[in-house]
Write a protein that holds these residues in place. Structure first.
Motif, PDB file in Angstrom:
ATOM      1  N   ASN B  31       5.797  25.759 -27.216  1.00  6.05           N
ATOM      2  CA  ASN B  31       4.364  26.016 -27.041  1.00  6.05           C
ATOM      3  C   ASN B  31       3.567  24.731 -26.949  1.00  6.05           C
ATOM      4  O   ASN B  31       3.801  23.788 -27.712  1.00  6.05           O
ATOM      5  CB  ASN B  31       3.818  26.803 -28.231  1.00  6.05           C
ATOM      6  N   MET B  32       2.596  24.728 -26.055  1.00  8.66           N
ATOM      7  CA  MET B  32       1.635  23.633 -26.008  1.00  8.66           C
ATOM      8  C   MET B  32       0.253  24.201 -25.761  1.00  8.66           C
ATOM      9  O   MET B  32       0.108  25.253 -25.112  1.00  8.66           O
ATOM     10  CB  MET B  32       2.022  22.606 -24.940  1.00  8.66           C
ATOM     11  N   PHE B  33      -0.747  23.524 -26.298  1.00  7.17           N
ATOM     12  CA  PHE B  33      -2.119  24.035 -26.316  1.00  7.17           C
ATOM     13  C   PHE B  33      -3.098  22.924 -25.937  1.00  7.17           C
ATOM     14  O   PHE B  33      -2.874  21.764 -26.267  1.00  7.17           O
ATOM     15  CB  PHE B  33      -2.511  24.488 -27.735  1.00  7.17           C
ATOM     16  N   TRP B  34      -4.195  23.324 -25.315  1.00 11.52           N
ATOM     17  CA  TRP B  34      -5.344  22.442 -25.143  1.00 11.52           C
ATOM     18  C   TRP B  34      -6.563  23.080 -25.790  1.00 11.52           C
ATOM     19  O   TRP B  34      -6.894  24.243 -25.517  1.00 11.52           O
ATOM     20  CB  TRP B  34      -5.641  22.168 -23.675  1.00 11.52           C
ATOM     21  N   TYR B  35      -7.232  22.292 -26.649  1.00  3.99           N
ATOM     22  CA  TYR B  35      -8.464  22.703 -27.305  1.00  3.99           C
ATOM     23  C   TYR B  35      -9.565  21.724 -26.945  1.00  3.99           C
ATOM     24  O   TYR B  35      -9.300  20.558 -26.647  1.00  3.99           O
ATOM     25  CB  TYR B  35      -8.331  22.654 -28.833  1.00  3.99           C
ATOM     26  N   ARG B  36     -10.806  22.189 -27.020  1.00  2.46           N
ATOM     27  CA  ARG B  36     -11.916  21.264 -27.062  1.00  2.46           C
ATOM     28  C   ARG B  36     -12.659  21.455 -28.370  1.00  2.46           C
ATOM     29  O   ARG B  36     -12.677  22.572 -28.930  1.00  2.46           O
ATOM     30  CB  ARG B  36     -12.845  21.374 -25.854  1.00  2.46           C
ATOM     31  N   ILE B  46      -8.601  26.330 -24.864  1.00  2.00           N
ATOM     32  CA  ILE B  46      -8.861  26.353 -23.430  1.00  2.00           C
ATOM     33  C   ILE B  46      -7.711  27.052 -22.702  1.00  2.00           C
ATOM     34  O   ILE B  46      -7.910  28.030 -21.984  1.00  2.00           O
ATOM     35  CB  ILE B  46      -9.025  24.925 -22.878  1.00  2.00           C
ATOM     36  N   TYR B  47      -6.496  26.538 -22.909  1.00  2.00           N
ATOM     37  CA  TYR B  47      -5.292  27.114 -22.296  1.00  2.00           C
ATOM     38  C   TYR B  47      -4.122  26.935 -23.237  1.00  2.00           C
ATOM     39  O   TYR B  47      -4.096  26.041 -24.075  1.00  2.00           O
ATOM     40  CB  TYR B  47      -4.953  26.423 -20.964  1.00  2.00           C
ATOM     41  N   PHE B  48      -3.139  27.762 -23.023  1.00  2.00           N
ATOM     42  CA  PHE B  48      -1.939  27.802 -23.843  1.00  2.00           C
ATOM     43  C   PHE B  48      -0.740  27.960 -22.907  1.00  2.00           C
ATOM     44  O   PHE B  48      -0.822  28.708 -21.923  1.00  2.00           O
ATOM     45  CB  PHE B  48      -2.104  28.989 -24.797  1.00  2.00           C
ATOM     46  N   SER B  49       0.357  27.265 -23.210  1.00  2.00           N
ATOM     47  CA  SER B  49       1.579  27.426 -22.427  1.00  2.00           C
ATOM     48  C   SER B  49       2.729  27.691 -23.378  1.00  2.00           C
ATOM     49  O   SER B  49       2.930  26.950 -24.343  1.00  2.00           O
ATOM     50  CB  SER B  49       1.850  26.162 -21.616  1.00  2.00           C
ATOM     51  N   TYR B  50       3.514  28.725 -23.131  1.00  2.74           N
ATOM     52  CA  TYR B  50       4.632  29.071 -24.010  1.00  2.74           C
ATOM     53  C   TYR B  50       5.984  28.731 -23.390  1.00  2.74           C
ATOM     54  O   TYR B  50       7.028  28.995 -23.984  1.00  2.74           O
ATOM     55  CB  TYR B  50       4.567  30.547 -24.423  1.00  2.74           C
ATOM     56  N   ASP B  51       5.954  28.178 -22.172  1.00  2.00           N
ATOM     57  CA  ASP B  51       7.202  27.769 -21.537  1.00  2.00           C
ATOM     58  C   ASP B  51       6.849  26.984 -20.280  1.00  2.00           C
ATOM     59  O   ASP B  51       5.696  27.035 -19.806  1.00  2.00           O
ATOM     60  CB  ASP B  51       8.045  28.998 -21.179  1.00  2.00           C
ATOM     61  N   VAL B  52       7.825  26.324 -19.731  1.00  3.64           N
ATOM     62  CA  VAL B  52       7.607  25.592 -18.491  1.00  3.64           C
ATOM     63  C   VAL B  52       7.075  26.544 -17.414  1.00  3.64           C
ATOM     64  O   VAL B  52       7.563  27.668 -17.270  1.00  3.64           O
ATOM     65  CB  VAL B  52       8.921  24.934 -18.020  1.00  3.64           C
ATOM     66  N   LYS B  53       6.061  26.076 -16.714  1.00  5.82           N
ATOM     67  CA  LYS B  53       5.405  26.810 -15.637  1.00  5.82           C
ATOM     68  C   LYS B  53       4.687  28.081 -16.099  1.00  5.82           C
ATOM     69  O   LYS B  53       4.148  28.823 -15.270  1.00  5.82           O
ATOM     70  CB  LYS B  53       6.402  27.153 -14.518  1.00  5.82           C
ATOM     71  N   MET B  54       4.652  28.346 -17.388  1.00  9.79           N
ATOM     72  CA  MET B  54       3.946  29.528 -17.892  1.00  9.79           C
ATOM     73  C   MET B  54       2.645  29.073 -18.543  1.00  9.79           C
ATOM     74  O   MET B  54       2.617  28.050 -19.245  1.00  9.79           O
ATOM     75  CB  MET B  54       4.796  30.276 -18.915  1.00  9.79           C
ATOM     76  N   LYS B  55       1.589  29.839 -18.338  1.00  7.22           N
ATOM     77  CA  LYS B  55       0.308  29.497 -18.929  1.00  7.22           C
ATOM     78  C   LYS B  55      -0.464  30.770 -19.226  1.00  7.22           C
ATOM     79  O   LYS B  55      -0.241  31.809 -18.597  1.00  7.22           O
ATOM     80  CB  LYS B  55      -0.503  28.588 -17.999  1.00  7.22           C
ATOM     81  N   GLU B  56      -1.372  30.616 -20.163  1.00  5.45           N
ATOM     82  CA  GLU B  56      -2.202  31.755 -20.553  1.00  5.45           C
ATOM     83  C   GLU B  56      -3.604  31.231 -20.850  1.00  5.45           C
ATOM     84  O   GLU B  56      -3.759  30.194 -21.496  1.00  5.45           O
ATOM     85  CB  GLU B  56      -1.603  32.418 -21.801  1.00  5.45           C
ATOM     86  N   LYS B  57      -4.615  31.935 -20.383  1.00  5.95           N
ATOM     87  CA  LYS B  57      -5.983  31.504 -20.647  1.00  5.95           C
ATOM     88  C   LYS B  57      -6.320  31.659 -22.121  1.00  5.95           C
ATOM     89  O   LYS B  57      -5.908  32.630 -22.769  1.00  5.95           O
ATOM     90  CB  LYS B  57      -6.961  32.326 -19.808  1.00  5.95           C
ATOM     91  N   GLY B  58      -7.086  30.708 -22.601  1.00  5.08           N
ATOM     92  CA  GLY B  58      -7.608  30.795 -23.955  1.00  5.08           C
ATOM     93  C   GLY B  58      -8.994  31.398 -23.947  1.00  5.08           C
ATOM     94  O   GLY B  58      -9.311  32.247 -23.108  1.00  5.08           O
ATOM     95  N   ASP B  59      -9.834  30.918 -24.859  1.00  3.74           N
ATOM     96  CA  ASP B  59     -11.163  31.496 -25.005  1.00  3.74           C
ATOM     97  C   ASP B  59     -12.177  30.943 -23.999  1.00  3.74           C
ATOM     98  O   ASP B  59     -13.158  31.601 -23.678  1.00  3.74           O
ATOM     99  CB  ASP B  59     -11.673  31.240 -26.431  1.00  3.74           C
ATOM    100  N   ILE B  60     -11.953  29.717 -23.521  1.00  2.68           N
ATOM    101  CA  ILE B  60     -12.938  29.074 -22.644  1.00  2.68           C
ATOM    102  C   ILE B  60     -12.243  28.395 -21.456  1.00  2.68           C
ATOM    103  O   ILE B  60     -12.337  27.185 -21.278  1.00  2.68           O
ATOM    104  CB  ILE B  60     -13.817  28.054 -23.411  1.00  2.68           C
ATOM    105  N   PRO B  61     -11.567  29.120 -20.579  1.00  7.64           N
ATOM    106  CA  PRO B  61     -10.817  28.480 -19.495  1.00  7.64           C
ATOM    107  C   PRO B  61     -11.644  28.061 -18.286  1.00  7.64           C
ATOM    108  O   PRO B  61     -11.155  27.316 -17.427  1.00  7.64           O
ATOM    109  CB  PRO B  61      -9.843  29.588 -19.089  1.00  7.64           C
ATOM    110  N   GLU B  62     -12.901  28.507 -18.223  1.00  7.45           N
ATOM    111  CA  GLU B  62     -13.697  28.265 -17.013  1.00  7.45           C
ATOM    112  C   GLU B  62     -13.905  26.768 -16.801  1.00  7.45           C
ATOM    113  O   GLU B  62     -14.313  26.039 -17.702  1.00  7.45           O
ATOM    114  CB  GLU B  62     -15.062  28.966 -17.128  1.00  7.45           C
ATOM    115  N   GLY B  63     -13.637  26.344 -15.564  1.00 12.88           N
ATOM    116  CA  GLY B  63     -13.816  24.937 -15.207  1.00 12.88           C
ATOM    117  C   GLY B  63     -12.591  24.078 -15.469  1.00 12.88           C
ATOM    118  O   GLY B  63     -12.605  22.876 -15.190  1.00 12.88           O
ATOM    119  N   TYR B  64     -11.523  24.712 -15.986  1.00 12.09           N
ATOM    120  CA  TYR B  64     -10.296  23.988 -16.313  1.00 12.09           C
ATOM    121  C   TYR B  64      -9.100  24.661 -15.659  1.00 12.09           C
ATOM    122  O   TYR B  64      -9.105  25.857 -15.394  1.00 12.09           O
ATOM    123  CB  TYR B  64     -10.054  23.977 -17.824  1.00 12.09           C
ATOM    124  N   SER B  65      -8.056  23.874 -15.424  1.00 12.77           N
ATOM    125  CA  SER B  65      -6.753  24.413 -15.080  1.00 12.77           C
ATOM    126  C   SER B  65      -5.710  23.573 -15.813  1.00 12.77           C
ATOM    127  O   SER B  65      -6.041  22.539 -16.411  1.00 12.77           O
ATOM    128  CB  SER B  65      -6.506  24.391 -13.567  1.00 12.77           C
TER     129      SER B  65
END
Lengths: 111, 113
Positions: B31-36, B46-65
């Protein structure tokens, strides 16, 4: 998103005093974590709690996992100036790996 | 010791620029995460990834990838930076076991002017 409740936002204590912070939620958590963040740095894990009722110490820090699984507290004994920082609680439900955070308590220690 | 490293401590970018924030972990975490982090608002996912090439939106994903091409690296992309994206950005990683704790990088203080 859901957040844990931490209050007050700031605490001011004298060096040598003990301080206690708690963290509450309306939901059950399976893991409770306490982090400390110093200015300009990322949060550092202080204590992890995995079982309801568990009491764990790390030096002058003691934390407990509440019996209801809806709260946790952190106690710092004999505070020193380097204890200043923001203390965050965080919880894991086990349903996924995403942490739920409190907004943090900023601790100031007067020499 | 777990090490999560963010590529920059401080960044200053102009409005409209494309910005890349890089994070690398050396503990083979799934797992890897990005927070602000903003004053009074705490840490927001902002976003969360639980595996390579996998991603899931967090609470505030707008304007980010995000991008996760390798297990150890998770990139946050601001497609067109705006002044309201001025913030402290924190990367974290963890194992995918149910009760595991997350470890954070040192943070990137981004200022958009």
């Amino acid at each position: 998103g859901q957040q844990l409740n931490q209050s007050p936002q700031s605490m001011f204590i004298q060096e040598g005093e003990d301080v206690s912070m708690n963290c509450t939620s309306s939901s059950i958590f399976n893991t409770w974590l306490w982090y400390k963040q110093e200015p300009g740095e990322g949060p550092v894990l202080l204590i992890a709690l995995y079982k309801a009722g568990e009491l764990t110490s790390n030096g002058r820090l003691t934390a407990q996992f509440g019996i209801t699984r809806k709260d946790s507290f952190l106690n710092i004994s004999a505070s020193i100036p380097s204890d200043v920082g923001i203390y965050f609680c965080a919880g894991l439900t086990g349903a996924n790996s995403k942490l739920t955070f409190g907004k943090g308590i900023t601790l100031s220690v007067r020499p | 010791d777990v090490k999560v490293t963010q590529s920059s401590r401080y960044l200053v970018k102009r409005t409209g620029e494309k910005v890349f924030l890089e994070c690398v972990q050396d503990m083979d975490h799934e797992n890897m995460f990005w927070y602000r982090q903003d004053p009074g608002l705490g840490l927001r996912l902002i976003y969360f990834s639980y595996d390579v090439k996998m991603k899931e939106k967090g609470d505030i994903p707008e304007g980010y990838s995000v991008s996760r091409e390798k297990k150890e690296r998770f990139s946050l992309i601001l497609e067109s930076a705006s002044t309201n994206q001025t913030s402290m950005y924190l990367c974290a990683s963890s194992f995918s076991h149910r009760y595991t704790e997350a470890f954070f990088g040192q943070g990137t203080r981004l200022t958009v002017v």
